[in-house]
Design an enzyme around this catalytic site. Structure first.
Site, PDB file in Angstrom:
ATOM      1  N   HIS A   9       0.826  -1.211   0.000  1.00  0.00           N
ATOM      2  CA  HIS A   9       0.000   0.000   0.000  1.00  0.00           C
ATOM      3  C   HIS A   9       0.855   1.254   0.000  1.00  0.00           C
ATOM      4  O   HIS A   9       2.040   1.215   0.315  1.00  0.00           O
ATOM      5  CB  HIS A   9      -0.981   0.045   1.189  1.00  0.00           C
ATOM      6  CG  HIS A   9      -0.335   0.027   2.548  1.00  0.00           C
ATOM      7  ND1 HIS A   9      -0.079  -1.136   3.229  1.00  0.00           N
ATOM      8  CD2 HIS A   9       0.095   1.032   3.358  1.00  0.00           C
ATOM      9  CE1 HIS A   9       0.472  -0.849   4.407  1.00  0.00           C
ATOM     10  NE2 HIS A   9       0.604   0.468   4.508  1.00  0.00           N
ATOM     11  N   GLU A 132       7.651   1.043   5.005  1.00  0.00           N
ATOM     12  CA  GLU A 132       7.097   0.013   5.874  1.00  0.00           C
ATOM     13  C   GLU A 132       7.322  -1.335   5.195  1.00  0.00           C
ATOM     14  O   GLU A 132       7.113  -1.459   3.986  1.00  0.00           O
ATOM     15  CB  GLU A 132       5.590   0.249   6.076  1.00  0.00           C
ATOM     16  CG  GLU A 132       4.910  -0.807   6.943  1.00  0.00           C
ATOM     17  CD  GLU A 132       3.408  -0.543   7.144  1.00  0.00           C
ATOM     18  OE1 GLU A 132       2.821   0.247   6.386  1.00  0.00           O
ATOM     19  OE2 GLU A 132       2.835  -1.140   8.077  1.00  0.00           O
TER      20      GLU A 132
END
Ligand code: CO
Length: 143
Positions: A9, A132
């Site tokens: 994402h 991330e």
């Protein structure tokens, strides 16, 4: 072999989560999940589910949010981090640290928004982008 797999994402910090979620849902017609509080990460998130990836809309939660500083610098919101999938987070972290990259926090994986272990890498080590890493099961099941 690549340490990173799919783009899981892109996360956008927003000043008003309800307004942002409504814009994606009503104006763009996208599928948007219900908001989830993640107290351990100091954020509330919703996910915009696209065919090939997701967009995470996030807003600070609580007085000690790690996103508070970002929002102070970017009051109108902005791209906050991108998330790559890895198969073995501990092995990835070990290799990254050996290579001179900094893992944020205490260096131990936390459980992220999808119930899977995540780590964040220092933006100064990755061209100004907070990264991330999320551990997903290896293709074929065994990890
Ligand atoms: Co994320």
């Amino acid at each position: 072999m690549s340490m990173i797999g799919r783009l899981n994402h892109v996360a956008i910090a927003v000043p008003d989560l309800a307004v942002a979620a409504a814009k994606y849902r009503d104006l763009l017609g996208a599928r948007v999940t219900a908001p989830v509080d993640l107290p351990e990460h100091g954020v509330t998130v919703v996910f915009v589910e696209l065919d090939n990836t997701k967009v995470e809309l996030l807003a600070p939660l609580g007085g000690n949010s790690p996103v508070a500083g970002f929002m102070a610098k970017n009051p109108g919101g902005g791209v906050h981090h991108i998330c790559y999938e890895v198969n073995d987070l501990r092995a990835a972290a070990e290799k990254l640290i050996l290579g001179g990259a900094r893992v944020l926090g205490d260096g131990k994986p936390k459980i992220g928004a999808h119930g899977l272990p995540v780590l964040f890498l220092h933006p100064k080590d990755f061209d100004g982008t907070l990264i991330e890493l999320e551990e997903v099961a290896a293709p074929g099941g065994s990890s």
